[in-house]
Enzyme design. Structure first.
Site, PDB file in Angstrom:
ATOM      1  N   CYS A  81     -77.105-114.875 -16.044  1.00 48.15           N
ATOM      2  CA  CYS A  81     -76.264-115.961 -15.553  1.00 48.15           C
ATOM      3  C   CYS A  81     -76.934-116.782 -14.465  1.00 48.15           C
ATOM      4  O   CYS A  81     -76.411-117.826 -14.068  1.00 48.15           O
ATOM      5  CB  CYS A  81     -74.947-115.397 -15.022  1.00 48.15           C
ATOM      6  N   GLU A 120     -69.745-112.596 -21.496  1.00 45.30           N
ATOM      7  CA  GLU A 120     -69.359-112.719 -20.083  1.00 45.30           C
ATOM      8  C   GLU A 120     -70.428-113.509 -19.355  1.00 45.30           C
ATOM      9  O   GLU A 120     -71.622-113.337 -19.588  1.00 45.30           O
ATOM     10  CB  GLU A 120     -69.214-111.328 -19.472  1.00 45.30           C
ATOM     11  N   ARG A 135     -64.071-112.028  -7.616  1.00 47.98           N
ATOM     12  CA  ARG A 135     -65.155-112.254  -8.575  1.00 47.98           C
ATOM     13  C   ARG A 135     -64.613-113.010  -9.787  1.00 47.98           C
ATOM     14  O   ARG A 135     -63.912-112.439 -10.626  1.00 47.98           O
ATOM     15  CB  ARG A 135     -65.759-110.915  -9.017  1.00 47.98           C
ATOM     16  N   ARG A 141     -65.256-114.892 -13.294  1.00 44.24           N
ATOM     17  CA  ARG A 141     -66.193-114.951 -14.399  1.00 44.24           C
ATOM     18  C   ARG A 141     -65.507-115.578 -15.608  1.00 44.24           C
ATOM     19  O   ARG A 141     -64.281-115.507 -15.748  1.00 44.24           O
ATOM     20  CB  ARG A 141     -66.685-113.537 -14.779  1.00 44.24           C
TER      21      ARG A 141
END
Length: 339
Positions: free
Chosen positions: A76, A114, A159, A161
């Site tokens: 990512c 993800e 977090r 995502r």
């Protein structure tokens, strides 16, 4: 005889996605990871029979066993807001197309991806449109959603995502829904025991150039702070800030607390707990703290993955059950006509 759905995992890391799907009832039949230290941790917890260590670009589709669901946590950093945001100009950004190559070559029933939240907005949305269109052209129907670990995993970490789920069968996709938010009942005190003294190496003392600033700014024991190279930031939401891969490489993004013995970093074990890994998850003695911090920051929040995986598998099981009933009914009709 019922069987568990088979999962193949790309960019498996230390196995966070694999663990989530395994908890949801799937069987992991193949995994790939290039980082040798992540592979050590993965094998410590899952064994090594199906893990292929090496560059995915050197792996042939024909060498991968058949499976039902492909999972991919492709790197990512190319899209991260904390990085340079080069996207497909960055070599790591190209690795999405390796995911596409395996999808087109193996044609699994479903996939799970993800990545960082910024993937959606990178380059004014053009990057995500390329990914979305490519997955559609590969024959998949798609749903996606940005989810926060503290809202969907009962894990006290901020977090966010993006999760992308796809099915070849349109009806299965139409039946799939991402999990609903759940209350956050766990706090940082459920993960960090401030009464236990940790190893000396995790504490700051007067020999550190950051010590005076930390001592001045870190006044509360019920907070997590972050050292951001030149300043200290208090996390006022009373959860752990987003764990990053570079938090163990110096003074950047290091999560800090004040316990009864002084000012210290979160330990690698605590970082894994903030990602929802169980206490039973084994940490290899041969892997350095720097690598362990990187592994925790690069990983996923396991309970969020598990909830999504459960919804995927429930849809697939429900569809299979209805298809089986329809087949049995058709066979019965055929037998009656024969009589």
């Amino acid at each position: 005889m019922k069987r568990n759905y088979k999962v193949a995992s790309m960019f498996a890391g230390i196995g966070g996605i694999c663990l989530g799907f395994k908890r949801a009832g799937a069987d992991i039949v193949w995994a790939n990871e290039i980082d040798k230290f992540a592979c050590i941790t993965y094998r410590e917890n899952f064994g090594g029979n199906y893990l292929v260590e090496g560059d995915i670009r050197n792996i042939s589709v024909e060498d991968i066993p058949d499976f039902d669901i492909l999972t991919s946590g492709f790197p990512c950093q190319a899209f991260s807001i904390a990085g340079y945001q080069k996207g497909f100009k960055d070599e790591r950004g190209h690795l999405f197309f390796e995911t596409l190559r395996i999808l087109e070559g193996k044609r699994p029933r479903a996939f799970f991806i993800e990545n960082v939240k910024n993937l959606v907005s990178h380059d004014s949305g053009k990057t995500f449109r390329i990914i979305y269109d490519a997955l559609k052209e590969a024959g998949y129907h798609i749903r996606y959603q940005v989810m926060n670990s503290m809202e969907y995993g009962n894990v006290p970490q901020n977090r966010e995502r993006i999760y992308i789920v796809g099915f070849i069968n349109k009806e299965e996709c139409n039946r799939f829904y991402f999990p609903e938010p759940i209350p956050l009942t766990k706090t940082i005190d459920d993960i960090i025991d401030k009464s236990v003294k940790q190893e000396y190496k995790y504490y700051y003392d007067s020999s550190s150039k950051y010590y005076d600033a930390l001592k001045e700014n870190m006044t509360k024991e019920d907070r997590i702070y972050q050292l951001r190279r030149v300043y200290v930031r208090e996390n006022k939401s009373n959860v752990c800030p987003t764990l990053t891969a570079n938090m163990g490489t110096g003074g950047h993004n290091v999560p800090l607390i004040r316990d009864k013995y002084g000012i210290r970093k979160l330990t690698p074990r605590e970082c894994l707990l903030f990602q929802g890994f169980p206490e039973s998850f084994r940490i290899p003695e041969s892997v350095s703290d720097t690598q362990l911090y990187k592994q925790a920051g690069n990983s996923v929040t396991v309970p969020v993955i598990e909830r999504i995986a459960l919804n995927m598998i429930l849809v697939m099981k429900d569809f299979d059950s209805k298809r089986k009933l329809a087949d049995e009914s058709e066979d019965l009709d055929t037998a009656e006509i024969a009589l």
